[in-house]
Design a protein around this motif. Structure first.
Motif, PDB file in Angstrom:
ATOM      1  N   ASN A  31      -5.897  12.250 -41.918  1.00 50.40           N
ATOM      2  CA  ASN A  31      -4.444  11.660 -42.426  1.00 50.40           C
ATOM      3  C   ASN A  31      -3.580  12.708 -42.501  1.00 50.40           C
ATOM      4  N   ARG A  32      -3.950  13.776 -43.175  1.00 48.24           N
ATOM      5  CA  ARG A  32      -3.111  14.848 -43.654  1.00 48.24           C
ATOM      6  C   ARG A  32      -2.527  15.468 -42.219  1.00 48.24           C
ATOM      7  N   THR A  33      -3.493  15.737 -41.416  1.00 47.38           N
ATOM      8  CA  THR A  33      -3.121  16.413 -39.906  1.00 47.38           C
ATOM      9  C   THR A  33      -1.970  15.845 -39.487  1.00 47.38           C
ATOM     10  N   ALA A  93      -0.602   0.099 -44.215  1.00 50.40           N
ATOM     11  CA  ALA A  93       0.820  -0.137 -44.667  1.00 50.40           C
ATOM     12  C   ALA A  93       1.730   1.214 -44.688  1.00 50.40           C
ATOM     13  N   ALA A  94       1.116   2.466 -44.747  1.00 49.04           N
ATOM     14  CA  ALA A  94       1.911   3.555 -44.594  1.00 49.04           C
ATOM     15  C   ALA A  94       1.725   3.825 -42.918  1.00 49.04           C
ATOM     16  N   ALA A  95       1.074   3.596 -42.277  1.00 42.16           N
ATOM     17  CA  ALA A  95       1.048   3.787 -40.879  1.00 42.16           C
ATOM     18  C   ALA A  95       2.274   2.840 -40.179  1.00 42.16           C
ATOM     19  N   ALA A  96       2.305   1.696 -40.877  1.00 44.19           N
ATOM     20  CA  ALA A  96       3.374   0.706 -40.346  1.00 44.19           C
ATOM     21  C   ALA A  96       4.713   1.507 -40.857  1.00 44.19           C
ATOM     22  N   SER A  97       4.900   1.934 -42.071  1.00 38.93           N
ATOM     23  CA  SER A  97       5.917   2.610 -42.316  1.00 38.93           C
ATOM     24  C   SER A  97       6.536   3.880 -41.583  1.00 38.93           C
ATOM     25  N   ALA A  98       5.585   4.650 -41.089  1.00 40.06           N
ATOM     26  CA  ALA A  98       5.829   5.754 -40.440  1.00 40.06           C
ATOM     27  C   ALA A  98       6.280   5.405 -38.986  1.00 40.06           C
ATOM     28  N   ALA A  99       5.764   4.079 -38.409  1.00 43.20           N
ATOM     29  CA  ALA A  99       6.189   3.579 -37.120  1.00 43.20           C
ATOM     30  C   ALA A  99       7.481   3.014 -37.265  1.00 43.20           C
ATOM     31  N   ALA A 120       2.864   2.777 -50.597  1.00 41.52           N
ATOM     32  CA  ALA A 120       1.515   2.758 -49.980  1.00 41.52           C
ATOM     33  C   ALA A 120       0.780   4.010 -49.979  1.00 41.52           C
ATOM     34  N   MET A 121       1.561   5.307 -49.716  1.00 41.88           N
ATOM     35  CA  MET A 121       0.737   6.448 -49.929  1.00 41.88           C
ATOM     36  C   MET A 121       0.033   6.560 -51.226  1.00 41.88           C
ATOM     37  N   GLN A 122       1.119   6.391 -52.501  1.00 44.00           N
ATOM     38  CA  GLN A 122       0.375   6.688 -53.645  1.00 44.00           C
ATOM     39  C   GLN A 122      -0.660   5.545 -54.099  1.00 44.00           C
ATOM     40  N   ALA A 123      -0.534   4.484 -53.692  1.00 46.08           N
ATOM     41  CA  ALA A 123      -1.617   3.493 -54.060  1.00 46.08           C
ATOM     42  C   ALA A 123      -2.838   3.626 -53.379  1.00 46.08           C
ATOM     43  N   VAL A 124      -3.065   4.625 -52.618  1.00 49.19           N
ATOM     44  CA  VAL A 124      -4.267   4.814 -51.898  1.00 49.19           C
ATOM     45  C   VAL A 124      -4.999   6.020 -52.626  1.00 49.19           C
ATOM     46  N   ARG A 125      -4.333   6.679 -53.463  1.00 43.01           N
ATOM     47  CA  ARG A 125      -4.722   7.724 -54.381  1.00 43.01           C
ATOM     48  C   ARG A 125      -5.874   7.307 -55.293  1.00 43.01           C
ATOM     49  N   ALA A 179       1.839   7.772 -37.672  1.00 45.45           N
ATOM     50  CA  ALA A 179       1.430   6.316 -37.751  1.00 45.45           C
ATOM     51  C   ALA A 179      -0.121   6.105 -37.134  1.00 45.45           C
ATOM     52  N   VAL A 180      -0.154   6.828 -35.951  1.00 45.50           N
ATOM     53  CA  VAL A 180      -1.470   6.864 -35.126  1.00 45.50           C
ATOM     54  C   VAL A 180      -2.714   7.630 -36.018  1.00 45.50           C
ATOM     55  N   ALA A 181      -2.118   8.917 -36.652  1.00 47.28           N
ATOM     56  CA  ALA A 181      -3.149   9.545 -37.604  1.00 47.28           C
ATOM     57  C   ALA A 181      -3.640   8.713 -38.591  1.00 47.28           C
ATOM     58  N   THR A 182      -2.739   8.038 -39.195  1.00 48.50           N
ATOM     59  CA  THR A 182      -3.081   7.316 -40.577  1.00 48.50           C
ATOM     60  C   THR A 182      -3.712   6.204 -39.901  1.00 48.50           C
TER      61      THR A 182
END
Length: 489
Positions: A31-33, A93-99, A120-125, A179-182
């Motif tokens: 994810n972070r890569t 959801a984060a991937a969709a936002s990046a796309a 989305a990114m904070q909700a996953v933590r 988006a692909v990595a997420t």
């Protein structure tokens, strides 16, 4: 230190953790890569789309504001819906936002997408942190959080280097790669990570035992945990200030942006290169001592920035100091949160703690910019020094009992604190057994026990009104304490 000793130390740092943790670790790394959005968002908005620096700052702040809402939301979903569904949904959801950022161009659309991405990114933590607490033995939890944090920073370092090299492909291409990595991260979680949410307790007759309902208000009423959150907020304000104040301070000294790039790169290099060593050195240390030490390092590192003058080396040295504080603080604070959280409310507790990080991420950049532009950089670094010292004093004076420094638990979260350091709990009757010492009755209608020292605790079983603890030296029977009700049939 020899190569063999270094190898043994590294092996000890990464050994003994369950397979599921390493799948979670891999998902964090993947994810972070691909985390290009936040790294290059301000450049994309100003250079590519021609927006003002003010608008770029506002959009980044909206990402932090989304995190303020996303963290408690993710915590509630983690406890109610499950760890894995929450992770998969929020990663997608984060991937969709990046796309979407690769497509939208209007100012309002970009601001909205970034806000939703922050949610989305904070909700996953909270689901990630709760999963680690669920699957990793209590004595290894802090080490597991540190390793996951190392993966996060290792991935970020790769993303920064790769993004810089690939920027000739265009910002939109980088967002698609993000988006692909997420999405790949979500696939790893879905296919390889088991659901770890604790199952409902049952009594000896197999009937479900309802756990106490925990709302966000209940979490905030937990006095020891509330103290931990407030102190973490102070540390987060100090930690976040350099990301805005440091480049402005260096520019005020006549140093170039490239000099700032070299200095801030020290943060990632130190974490990637030395996180495992720091884990080894701090393993099994007192959480209060580590939190106090990390606060002092934040205070000294940021405070010394006012003394750096125009020396790039001096600025880099200050970064090294507060980076070591970061490496100690982040996993220790996450482990302390897991320590204080009841088993069935780990998501909510992690969500509230995550909210303190998000609030600092929103407030500190605004405050740091205002102070540097007003009273001046020296006032900012004097303030961060004072706040760091205040946090260190707070950890020492306010959390020693809550984190079992004096042999006791905190008032609001004693159940979670007792279970962390070697405590075991039966599935029925609510009997808790600790290796040595006396465990007071919680005041409810569960069993109160007098606990005898039995050395290494082995199997635990209940028979009639007694609890049998199988130790290395044989079997000891622990009967209900005087005045305590017997186990429910």
């Amino acid at each position: 230190m020899s190569i063999d000793s270094l190898r043994r130390s590294a092996s000890a740092t990464v050994s003994g953790l369950p397979r599921g943790f390493w799948w979670l670790w891999l998902s964090t790394l993947v994810n972070r890569t691909g985390a290009f959005v936040l790294t290059f968002l301000s450049l994309y908005l100003t250079v590519e789309l021609g927006h003002s620096a003010w608008f770029a700052g506002l959009v980044v702040a909206l990402h932090g504001l989304g995190g303020v809402a996303g963290s408690p939301l993710g915590g509630a979903l983690t406890d109610r819906w499950g760890r894995r569904p929450t992770m998969v949904t929020m990663h997608l959801a984060a991937a969709a936002s990046a796309a979407a950022l690769a497509v939208v161009t209007s100012a309002w659309a970009i601001a909205t997408v970034v806000l939703l991405m922050g949610v989305a990114m904070q909700a996953v933590r909270p689901s990630i942190n709760a999963t680690i607490a669920d699957m990793v033995p209590a004595h290894d939890v802090r080490r597991a959080y540190a390793l996951n944090y190392w993966a996060l920073n290792l991935g970020f370092a790769i993303a920064s280097i790769g993004g810089g090299a690939a920027i000739f492909l265009g910002y939109r291409t980088l967002f698609v790669v993000d988006a692909v990595a997420t999405t790949l991260c979500a696939v790893i979680v879905f296919l390889r990570l088991p659901e770890t949410r604790p199952e409902a307790k049952t009594d000896q007759a197999g009937r479900p035992v309802a756990a106490a309902e925990v709302s966000m208000l209940t979490v905030l009423r937990d006095a020891p945990f509330r103290t931990l959150v407030l102190l973490n907020l102070l540390v987060c304000l100090v930690f976040t200030a350099p990301w805005i104040g440091l480049p402005l301070t260096m520019a005020d000294q006549g140093l170039s942006p490239s000099s700032y790039g070299v200095v801030i790169a020290v943060n990632g290099i130190v974490i990637v290169g030395f996180q495992l060593l720091v884990n080894r050195l701090t393993d099994k240390r007192s959480p209060v001592v580590l939190l106090t030490l990390s606060s002092l390092l934040f205070a000294l590192g940021t405070g010394a920035t006012a003394l750096a003058g125009s020396s790039v080396v001096a600025f880099a040295a200050t970064v090294v100091v507060w980076t070591v504080g970061e490496m100690i603080h982040v996993p220790t604070n996450a482990a302390a949160t897991a320590l204080l959280a009841p088993e069935h409310a780990r998501g909510r507790y992690q969500g509230v703690m995550g909210m303190s990080w998000a609030v600092a991420g929103f407030v500190a950049p605004i405050g740091a910019g205002a102070i540097v532009g007003g009273p001046g950089p020296d006032v900012l670094w004097a303030a961060t020094f004072a706040i760091g010292i205040l946090a260190a004093v707070g950890y020492t004076l306010r959390l020693r009992k809550a984190l079992c420094e004096d042999g006791g638990g905190g008032t609001g979260a004693a159940d979670g604190a007792r279970k962390a350091d070697g405590a075991r709990e039966t599935d029925g009757g609510g009997v808790r057994v600790v290796d040595g010492g006396t465990l007071p009755d919680d005041g409810g209608d569960e069993v109160g026990v007098v606990v005898v020292s039995v050395g290494d605790v082995g199997d635990i079983s209940a028979a009639g009104d007694a609890v049998h603890v199988v130790a290395a030296g044989g079997t000891s029977a622990v009967s209900p304490s005087a005045g305590a009700p017997a186990p429910r049939a």
